[in-house]
Design an enzyme around this catalytic site. Structure first.
Site, PDB file in Angstrom:
ATOM      1  N   SER A 130       0.785  -1.185   0.029  1.00  0.00           N
ATOM      2  CA  SER A 130      -0.129  -0.079  -0.103  1.00  0.00           C
ATOM      3  C   SER A 130       0.814   1.217  -0.171  1.00  0.00           C
ATOM      4  CB  SER A 130      -1.057   0.026   1.321  1.00  0.00           C
ATOM      5  OG  SER A 130      -2.066  -0.952   0.998  1.00  0.00           O
ATOM      6  N   LYS A 172       0.027   3.798  -2.840  1.00  0.00           N
ATOM      7  CA  LYS A 172      -0.960   4.720  -2.736  1.00  0.00           C
ATOM      8  C   LYS A 172      -0.384   6.319  -2.571  1.00  0.00           C
ATOM      9  CE  LYS A 172      -4.697   1.759  -0.401  1.00  0.00           C
ATOM     10  NZ  LYS A 172      -4.024   0.625  -0.297  1.00  0.00           N
ATOM     11  N   SER A 217      -5.899   3.512   4.589  1.00  0.00           N
ATOM     12  CA  SER A 217      -5.573   2.705   3.377  1.00  0.00           C
ATOM     13  C   SER A 217      -6.434   1.971   2.644  1.00  0.00           C
ATOM     14  CB  SER A 217      -4.210   1.532   3.898  1.00  0.00           C
ATOM     15  OG  SER A 217      -3.590   1.215   2.840  1.00  0.00           O
TER      16      SER A 217
END
Length: 434
Positions: free
Chosen positions: A66, A69, A129
């Protein structure tokens, strides 16, 4: 062959071997630094300059989970700044967003057709997230995630991320996306160095992003049916379980392939550092290893003013001016030069100035050269990118006006130079006789 020759040849062979086995880079100390980290790769940089303070396998391309992102965050922030999107714009959840709301790991359970603002989705992505919020932002900016991923990879190239290839907007494993799996079957990877580059882009260009990444918890759909408590996955925020003074960002990541990753940032005593660790073995370990890096950074480095703005530099006070009423002009740095310096190493720096060819007339404040502060010690430092190193060079500017000389002044100046040149030549010739 006598012993003297044998000894000399032996010394020569030994010296040649040392040349091949010695490190080819002057930055070895930044790599070792005496820190033992139980991770696959890591890096630490000073945020304002991009100087690398520590590195370990920093160029190895690994699954970032993640931490991906961060690129989605950057593109959203750019869209808001350019005016192509607004925080208040409504986004209607698509089938893909709905799918991720049911199966997409960390999520805020977006319902089919549910409308949320870009600001709400961004907060869900940056704090919690949320994968469903992330893919909806991707579709909002580019129509499809596939188009958005092209934007991500293009931006990565633009900002110098050379060890990165994105396949999804969220970093969620592509093989788990079912009918929404991307056609690109190549590896989704990013290096620790690239993660630091990306984090620095966000922090320096959009410092307001830290106001959101530092929120420890927030409600999604607060006061509505189906509200979701979003606890920040960055447990190093001061209010949370692994709290660390000064931490206010930036992004965690975890998948089976990536292990536990974390791009962190903290500011103390006027210095902001960015740390990246990839491939830690557990939740606790990724924060523990980050703490080691941050402890080392804040204990061993400080920001130091090297050159004050508007003050002359010893040895480089004047720049030559051609065709001016005056033959020189006072030169000063255009702005203050502040660099991260290892504690105890403050005296191992020197200014290096290169003046341009300066032709009158000269205006006050006109750029007439560059100044760079070079490290003269044994253990040097490198920058994240060549552009960061170039940015460390500051303009030298004229501290006064210089008018162009009249033709008569230039004429007599030329005659004086000519006569001085002849006289100097005669003196040199006579001196040569003796």
């Amino acid at each position: 062959m006598n012993l003297t020759k044998k000894g000399f040849l032996g010394f020569l062979v030994f010296s040649l071997l040392l040349m091949f086995v010695s490190p080819s880079t002057p930055y070895a100390s930044a790599a070792s630094a005496g820190i033992n980290l139980n991770v696959k790769s890591a890096i630490m940089v000073e945020a304002s300059t991009g100087k690398i303070l520590y590195k370990m396998n920093e160029n190895e391309a690994l699954p970032p989970a993640s931490m991906t992102k961060m690129m989605t965050e950057l593109l959203v922030l750019e869209a808001i700044k350019s005016g192509t999107k607004k925080w208040e714009d409504k986004v209607k959840t698509s089938e893909y967003g709905y799918f991720m709301g049911r199966y997409g790991g960390s999520r805020v359970y977006l319902g089919m057709g549910e409308e949320r603002t870009i600001k709400e989705l961004y907060e869900a992505m940056a704090i919690y997230s949320a994968n469903d919020a992330t893919v909806m932002l991707a579709e909002t900016l580019a129509g499809t995630e596939e188009n958005f991923v092209k934007m991500m990879n293009q931006k990565a190239q633009e900002i110098g991320m050379q060890g990165t290839h994105f396949v999804t907007s969220s970093g969620f494993p592509a093989e788990e996306l079912g009918e929404f799996a991307p056609s690109d079957t190549s590896e989704h990877v990013m290096s620790a160095k690239d993660a630091a580059i990306l984090a620095r882009e966000i922090i320096t260009k959009f410092p307001e992003a830290l106001q959101i990444s530092s929120i420890p918890k927030k409600w999604f759909r607060e006061g509505e049916s189906g509200q979701v408590k979003m606890d920040n996955w960055n447990w190093m925020l001061p209010e949370l379980v692994y709290g660390y003074e000064g931490v206010d960002g930036l992004k965690t990541g975890h998948t089976d392939a990536a292990g536990y990753c974390f791009t962190g940032t903290a500011e103390r005593n006027g210095i902001r550092i960015i740390t990246v660790i990839m491939g830690a073995g557990s939740e606790a370990e990724r924060f523990g290893e980050t703490r080691k890096l941050m402890d080392y950074g804040f204990s061993n480095f400080k920001m130091m003013s090297m050159l004050p703005k508007g003050q002359t530099i010893d040895g480089f006070e004047q720049a030559e001016v051609k065709k001016g009423k005056e033959l020189s002009v006072e030169a000063v740095p255009e702005k203050e030069v502040v660099l991260p310096v290892r504690v105890g190493d403050e005296n191992n720096y020197k200014p290096v100035v290169k003046f341009n060819e300066v032709m009158a007339p000269v205006e006050k404040g006109q750029a007439i050269g560059k100044v760079n502060v070079e490290y003269t010690g044994q253990d040097g430092f490198e920058f994240l990118r060549p552009t960061d190193e170039q940015a460390a060079q500051i303009n030298m500017v004229a501290n006064q006006e210089v008018e162009k000389a009249s033709w008569i002044r230039l004429f007599f100046r030329a005659i004086n130079s000519f006569i001085a040149g002849i006289f100097g030549g005669i003196v040199d010739t006579i001196s040569g006789w003796f």
